[in-house]
Design an enzyme around this catalytic site. Structure first.
Site, PDB file in Angstrom:
ATOM      1  N   ALA A 100       0.824  -1.208   0.000  1.00 29.33           N
ATOM      2  CA  ALA A 100       0.000   0.000   0.000  1.00 29.33           C
ATOM      3  C   ALA A 100       0.860   1.261   0.000  1.00 29.33           C
ATOM      4  O   ALA A 100       2.087   1.214   0.062  1.00 29.33           O
ATOM      5  CB  ALA A 100      -0.935  -0.020   1.202  1.00 29.33           C
ATOM      6  N   HIS A 101       0.174   2.407  -0.055  1.00 23.22           N
ATOM      7  CA  HIS A 101       0.882   3.680  -0.185  1.00 23.22           C
ATOM      8  C   HIS A 101       1.767   3.981   1.025  1.00 23.22           C
ATOM      9  O   HIS A 101       1.429   3.711   2.167  1.00 23.22           O
ATOM     10  CB  HIS A 101      -0.091   4.837  -0.458  1.00 23.22           C
ATOM     11  N   ASN A 102       2.935   4.508   0.701  1.00 23.33           N
ATOM     12  CA  ASN A 102       3.924   4.979   1.680  1.00 23.33           C
ATOM     13  C   ASN A 102       4.536   3.878   2.539  1.00 23.33           C
ATOM     14  O   ASN A 102       5.158   4.153   3.554  1.00 23.33           O
ATOM     15  CB  ASN A 102       3.331   6.080   2.570  1.00 23.33           C
TER      16      ASN A 102
END
Length: 347
Positions: free
Chosen positions: A246-248
Site C-alpha cells: 500500500a501507499h507509503n
C-alpha cells in the site's frame, strides 16, 4: 531433448561455476533434475540431510553435494563438491536460463508507441504494442515486454526486464537488474478517501514509487504510489505473486514476501524480513530488521525485536474477539494460577 535442455559437459559447468569435480569431466548433462530423478543425463543437488538416502537410488549423472557427504556421494558416481550446494544450484539455474530463455533482439517493435521525448538507451528491447510516454527513461539493456506501459517521466533501470503487460506509472522509478513479471502494477493510486456525509472523497495520491536494484516482483503484484512521499522498496527485495504493497510503505533491503501478503499503508518493514504466504501487516507499524512472520499471521502491533512470529485467531464480533484475545494473552499466567490452586486443594 526438451525445450529447456542444454548439451554441456561437467567439465564445462565447473569451468563456468566453480566447485570441485570428482568424476569424468566429459560426462554430458542435458537437464537439471530432482535428486530422485530417473534421467541419466541429469544433474541434481543435495542440500537437505533428510534426502540423503536418495543418494543411493538416484539415476542422476552427477550430484552437487557438500564436503560432509562427499565420500558417500562419490561411491555412487560423479559429484561436484561445494560448500553451499543450494547456492550452487541457484547459480546453475541462472547459467541454464541464459542458455535457454528466449531473448528478443534489441530494438523497438514497429507497433510500439514511443514518445519523441523519451530517452531510450543502447541495446534496449521494446516489444509489440508497448507504450513509452513523454520524458520516460529506459536505460541500457532493459527489456520492455509486449503491451507494457511506462508512464511519463518514469525510469526503467539498466538490464531490468519488464515481462508483458507490466504497468509502470508516471514518475515511478525501477532500478537496475530488476524483474517485474506480467500483471505487475507500479504506481496505481493508494487507497485514500475522506468520509463525507456517508460518501467518500478521494485523496489524490501525489507521491510516486521508488524501487531499488535487483528487485523481483511476482505476477499481479501491486505497489501503490505514496499519498505525499514516495512508496519505497529497497535493493534486493523479492515479492511473490499477488502481493499488495500500500501507499507509503517502506521495505528494507533483501526482505522477501510470499504470495498473497498484504502490507497496509505507511508500514515500515526492516531489512532481511520475511513474511509467509497470506501474512498481513497493518498500517503505520514497524518491523525491525530480521523479523520473520509465519504464513497467515496478522501483525497488529509493531515488532521491534528480531525473531519468528506466528499466530492465528478465529474471527468473531469485535467486542467478543477483543475480550477473548485479551484473555488469551493471559493464558499462561492463568494456567500457573490454576496449578497453584490445585496444589493447595490437594494439600
Amino acid at each position: 531433448m526438451t525445450a529447456m535442455s542444454v548439451h554441456v559437459t561437467l567439465g564445462q559447468l565447473v569451468a563456468e561455476l566453480g566447485g570441485t569435480l570428482i568424476g569424468d569431466p566429459g560426462t554430458v548433462i542435458q537437464q537439471i533434475g530432482p535428486l530422485d530423478s530417473d534421467a541419466s543425463h541429469a544433474i541434481a543437488f543435495l542440500s537437505n540431510p533428510k534426502y540423503r538416502a536418495q543418494l543411493t537410488t538416484t539415476k542422476a549423472a552427477c550430484v552437487i553435494v557438500s564436503p560432509a557427504v562427499q565420500d558417500e556421494a562419490t561411491a555412487r558416481g560423479a559429484v561436484i563438491v561445494t560448500d553451499d550446494p543450494y547456492l550452487y544450484f541457484a547459480r546453475l539455474t541462472q547459467w541454464w536460463s541464459q542458455q535457454v530463455r528466449p531473448r528478443p533482439a534489441a530494438g523497438i517493435h514497429p507497433s510500439a508507441v514511443v514518445d519523441p521525448t523519451a530517452v531510450i538507451g543502447p541495446d534496449v528491447t521494446i516489444g509489440p504494442l508497448a507504450v513509452i510516454e513523454a520524458g520516460a527513461i529506459v536505460e541500457a539493456g532493459a527489456q520492455v515486454g509486449a503491451q507494457c506501459f511506462v508512464g511519463a517521466r518514469a525510469r526503467v533501470g539498466e538490464h531490468t526486464r519488464l515481462a508483458p503487460q507490466v504497468t509502470l506509472g508516471f514518475d515511478c522509478v525501477v532500478g537496475a537488474r530488476c524483474i517485474l513479471h506480467s500483471g505487475v502494477v507500479i504506481g496505481a493510486d493508494g487507497f485514500g478517501f475522506a468520509p463525507k456525509q456517508g460518501r467518500w472523497e478521494k485523496i489524490e495520491q501525489l507521491g510516486a514509487v521508488r524501487i531499488g536494484d535487483d528487485v523481483e516482483l511476482g505476477a499481479n503484484t501491486c505497489v501503490d504510489r505514496g499519498a505525499l512521499d514516495d512508496t519505497v522498496i529497497e535493493n534486493g527485495v523479492k515479492l511473490d505473486n499477488l502481493v499488495q504493497i500500500a501507499h507509503n510503505v517502506h521495505i528494507g533491503e533483501h526482505a522477501a514476501m510470499a504470495g498473497c501478503v498484504g502490507v497496509a499503508g505507511s508500514a515500515r518493514i526492516g531489512k532481511h524480513c520475511t513474511v509467509g504466504g497470506a501474512g498481513m501487516i497493518l498500517g503505520h507499524l514497524t518491523l525491525a530488521d530480521n523479523v520473520h512472520v509465519s504464513s497467515g499471521t496478522l501483525i497488529s502491533r509493531s515488532v521491534l525485536k528480531p525473531g519468528l512470529y506466528s499466530g492465528a485467531f478465529p474471527f468473531d464480533e469485535n467486542a467478543s474477539w477483543e475480550k477473548n484475545a485479551a484473555t488469551l494473552r493471559q493464558l499462561h499466567a492463568l494456567r500457573d494460577r490454576i496449578r497453584t490452586l490445585e496444589k493447595q486443594v490437594k494439600s
